[in-house]
Scaffold this active site. Structure first.
Site, PDB file in Angstrom:
ATOM      1  N   ASN A 166      39.184  37.173  44.245  1.00 22.60           N
ATOM      2  CA  ASN A 166      40.471  36.522  44.526  1.00 22.60           C
ATOM      3  C   ASN A 166      41.170  36.175  43.206  1.00 22.60           C
ATOM      4  O   ASN A 166      40.761  35.249  42.515  1.00 22.60           O
ATOM      5  CB  ASN A 166      40.203  35.242  45.344  1.00 22.60           C
ATOM      6  CG  ASN A 166      41.464  34.418  45.561  1.00 22.60           C
ATOM      7  OD1 ASN A 166      42.576  34.911  45.396  1.00 22.60           O
ATOM      8  ND2 ASN A 166      41.284  33.157  45.949  1.00 22.60           N
ATOM      9  N   TRP A 167      42.224  36.943  42.894  1.00 20.90           N
ATOM     10  CA  TRP A 167      42.937  36.705  41.622  1.00 20.90           C
ATOM     11  C   TRP A 167      43.799  35.444  41.683  1.00 20.90           C
ATOM     12  O   TRP A 167      44.347  35.013  40.699  1.00 20.90           O
ATOM     13  CB  TRP A 167      43.837  37.880  41.289  1.00 20.90           C
ATOM     14  CG  TRP A 167      43.135  39.153  40.931  1.00 20.90           C
ATOM     15  CD1 TRP A 167      41.792  39.421  41.024  1.00 20.90           C
ATOM     16  CD2 TRP A 167      43.741  40.347  40.408  1.00 20.90           C
ATOM     17  NE1 TRP A 167      41.531  40.695  40.597  1.00 20.90           N
ATOM     18  CE2 TRP A 167      42.699  41.293  40.217  1.00 20.90           C
ATOM     19  CE3 TRP A 167      45.047  40.721  40.098  1.00 20.90           C
ATOM     20  CZ2 TRP A 167      42.952  42.578  39.712  1.00 20.90           C
ATOM     21  CZ3 TRP A 167      45.286  42.001  39.608  1.00 20.90           C
ATOM     22  CH2 TRP A 167      44.255  42.910  39.416  1.00 20.90           C
ATOM     23  N   LYS A 168      43.984  34.886  42.860  1.00 25.25           N
ATOM     24  CA  LYS A 168      44.904  33.749  43.073  1.00 25.25           C
ATOM     25  C   LYS A 168      46.288  34.121  42.522  1.00 25.25           C
ATOM     26  O   LYS A 168      46.664  35.282  42.583  1.00 25.25           O
ATOM     27  CB  LYS A 168      44.351  32.492  42.407  1.00 25.25           C
ATOM     28  CG  LYS A 168      42.856  32.267  42.690  1.00 25.25           C
ATOM     29  CD  LYS A 168      42.409  30.910  42.315  1.00 25.25           C
ATOM     30  CE  LYS A 168      40.905  30.818  42.465  1.00 25.25           C
ATOM     31  NZ  LYS A 168      40.436  29.493  42.738  1.00 25.25           N
ATOM     32  N   HIS A 195      42.257  29.750  52.843  1.00 22.82           N
ATOM     33  CA  HIS A 195      41.727  29.309  51.542  1.00 22.82           C
ATOM     34  C   HIS A 195      42.133  27.851  51.310  1.00 22.82           C
ATOM     35  O   HIS A 195      43.245  27.451  51.607  1.00 22.82           O
ATOM     36  CB  HIS A 195      42.269  30.208  50.425  1.00 22.82           C
ATOM     37  CG  HIS A 195      41.537  30.012  49.138  1.00 22.82           C
ATOM     38  ND1 HIS A 195      41.729  28.918  48.344  1.00 22.82           N
ATOM     39  CD2 HIS A 195      40.585  30.763  48.530  1.00 22.82           C
ATOM     40  CE1 HIS A 195      40.926  28.999  47.282  1.00 22.82           C
ATOM     41  NE2 HIS A 195      40.228  30.115  47.381  1.00 22.82           N
ATOM     42  N   GLU A 253      42.985  26.279  48.798  1.00 26.17           N
ATOM     43  CA  GLU A 253      44.162  26.030  47.954  1.00 26.17           C
ATOM     44  C   GLU A 253      45.447  26.136  48.767  1.00 26.17           C
ATOM     45  O   GLU A 253      46.457  25.528  48.421  1.00 26.17           O
ATOM     46  CB  GLU A 253      44.172  27.007  46.766  1.00 26.17           C
ATOM     47  CG  GLU A 253      43.106  26.626  45.750  1.00 26.17           C
ATOM     48  CD  GLU A 253      42.778  27.709  44.759  1.00 26.17           C
ATOM     49  OE1 GLU A 253      43.478  28.736  44.700  1.00 26.17           O
ATOM     50  OE2 GLU A 253      41.785  27.518  44.024  1.00 26.17           O
ATOM     51  N   GLU A 289      33.092  27.919  51.384  1.00 24.89           N
ATOM     52  CA  GLU A 289      33.671  27.533  50.099  1.00 24.89           C
ATOM     53  C   GLU A 289      33.812  26.016  50.035  1.00 24.89           C
ATOM     54  O   GLU A 289      34.860  25.466  50.430  1.00 24.89           O
ATOM     55  CB  GLU A 289      35.051  28.167  49.939  1.00 24.89           C
ATOM     56  CG  GLU A 289      35.029  29.666  49.780  1.00 24.89           C
ATOM     57  CD  GLU A 289      36.043  30.122  48.742  1.00 24.89           C
ATOM     58  OE1 GLU A 289      35.648  30.808  47.812  1.00 24.89           O
ATOM     59  OE2 GLU A 289      37.223  29.767  48.855  1.00 24.89           O
ATOM     60  N   GLY A 335      36.690  26.485  41.416  1.00 25.72           N
ATOM     61  CA  GLY A 335      37.375  26.370  40.123  1.00 25.72           C
ATOM     62  C   GLY A 335      36.912  25.195  39.287  1.00 25.72           C
ATOM     63  O   GLY A 335      37.553  24.855  38.291  1.00 25.72           O
ATOM     64  N   SER A 365      32.806  28.754  42.068  1.00 24.73           N
ATOM     65  CA  SER A 365      32.223  28.813  40.716  1.00 24.73           C
ATOM     66  C   SER A 365      31.026  29.759  40.611  1.00 24.73           C
ATOM     67  O   SER A 365      30.041  29.447  39.943  1.00 24.73           O
ATOM     68  CB  SER A 365      31.850  27.402  40.242  1.00 24.73           C
ATOM     69  OG  SER A 365      33.012  26.601  40.157  1.00 24.73           O
ATOM     70  N   GLY A 372      36.600  33.679  42.367  1.00 27.71           N
ATOM     71  CA  GLY A 372      37.944  33.375  41.872  1.00 27.71           C
ATOM     72  C   GLY A 372      38.050  33.719  40.398  1.00 27.71           C
ATOM     73  O   GLY A 372      38.251  34.876  40.026  1.00 27.71           O
ATOM     74  N   GLY A 373      37.894  32.697  39.551  1.00 25.02           N
ATOM     75  CA  GLY A 373      38.089  32.860  38.100  1.00 25.02           C
ATOM     76  C   GLY A 373      37.404  34.088  37.517  1.00 25.02           C
ATOM     77  O   GLY A 373      38.029  34.847  36.758  1.00 25.02           O
TER      78      GLY A 373
END
Ligand code: PEP
Length: 276
Positions: A9-11, A105, A107, A184, A190, A229, A250-251
């Site tokens: 997931n590049w967000k 998600h 976010e 999640e 993150g 993470s 993610g990151g």
């Protein structure tokens, strides 16, 4: 036998290099991995899916079509095409060759348009999006997890059971087998503070048991991936747990080396996965 899935997931991040360069690099690494697996007779041991921002979907389609990689969007509208400014419908997503879509998600649940809605209503919206994805032959990755506050209050299972029950109510437990659930925990996303492999296993097993109360075959078939993470140094320990079927990343998905190592961690465990 459940095939592990690693989803990136590049967000809303712009890769350091351009999106096309990152996609090409991911593809190159994935193809090398696939070649190695072929030599070891473990072809397509895992699924890999990339979730760039929607404006890069065309790039993903051009670069990844014909490869064994999948791509998808980070959200989908709960409605069919029509007067919904700023939304993207499931049929539009399908038109870009996507196989997957992320739904719910945290976010999106916490930060943006759904801010003031209560959690039960948010679960209903997630369920509507899930229905929309299934109707358009997209595989939904439904994110589910507790806030730090709920975690500390010991409410993890309650939060998870609430959404699972809504999903089952909407389309039955059998249809769930066509989805992926992503556990999640919001406090792990993150933050660099991943859940322990033992905690992930405990909650994934709880989710599977909850589904099994309605349909055992579905509970056995559904892939439940972990997100929060995940990095190259903890991926293998988390993925090795029997009820963890890969990860939502993610990151680390923006760094081709890290992402490839995480994919490799899922792949190396194929034999274990096969005996799940
Ligand atoms: C995510 O975006 O779903 C996620 C798990 O992010 P990160 O890996 O950066 O914690």
């Amino acid at each position: 036998m459940r095939k592990p899935l690693v989803a990136g997931n590049w967000k809303m991040n712009n890769p350091d290099e351009s999106s096309t360069v990152l996609l090409e690099n991911i593809l190159e690494h994935a193809e090398l991995l696939e070649q190695k697996l072929l030599q070891d007779e473990k072809s397509s041991a895992i699924d890999i899916a990339i979730f760039p921002p929607a404006v890069y979907l065309k790039d993903a389609q051009q670069i990844l079509t014909g490869s064994h990689l999948h791509w998808g969007t980070q959200n989908v509208s709960a409605y069919d095409d029509g007067p919904y400014t700023g939304e993207i419908s499931a049929s539009m997503i399908k038109g870009f060759g996507c196989d997957y879509v992320l739904i719910g998600h945290s976010e999106r649940r916490c930060l943006y348009d759904q801010l003031d809605l209560d959690q039960a209503l948010l679960d209903q919206i997630v369920a509507q999006k899930y229905e929309m994805a299934i109707e358009h032959d997209l595989i939904p990755i439904i994110c589910i997890g507790e806030s730090a506050e709920d975690y500390k209050a010991g409410k993890t299972r309650e939060v998870i059971a609430r959404l699972l029950d809504v999903l089952i109510e909407h389309k039955g437990a059998e249809t769930l087998a066509k989805t992926v659930l992503a556990y999640e925990p919001v406090w792990a996303i993150g933050t660099g503070e991943s859940a322990t492999p033992e905690w992930a296993q405990e909650i994934h097993a709880f989710m599977r048991q909850r589904i099994a109360q309605h349909d055992e075959a579905s509970a056995e078939a559904i892939r439940i991936i972990y997100g929060g993470s995940v990095k190259p140094d903890n991926a293998q320990a988390i993925f090795s747990k029997p009820d963890v079927d890969g990860g939502l990343i993610g990151g680390a998905s923006l760094d081709v080396e890290e992402f490839s190592q995480i994919c490799l961690a899922a792949t190396l465990l194929d034999e274990t996965a096969c005996s799940k």
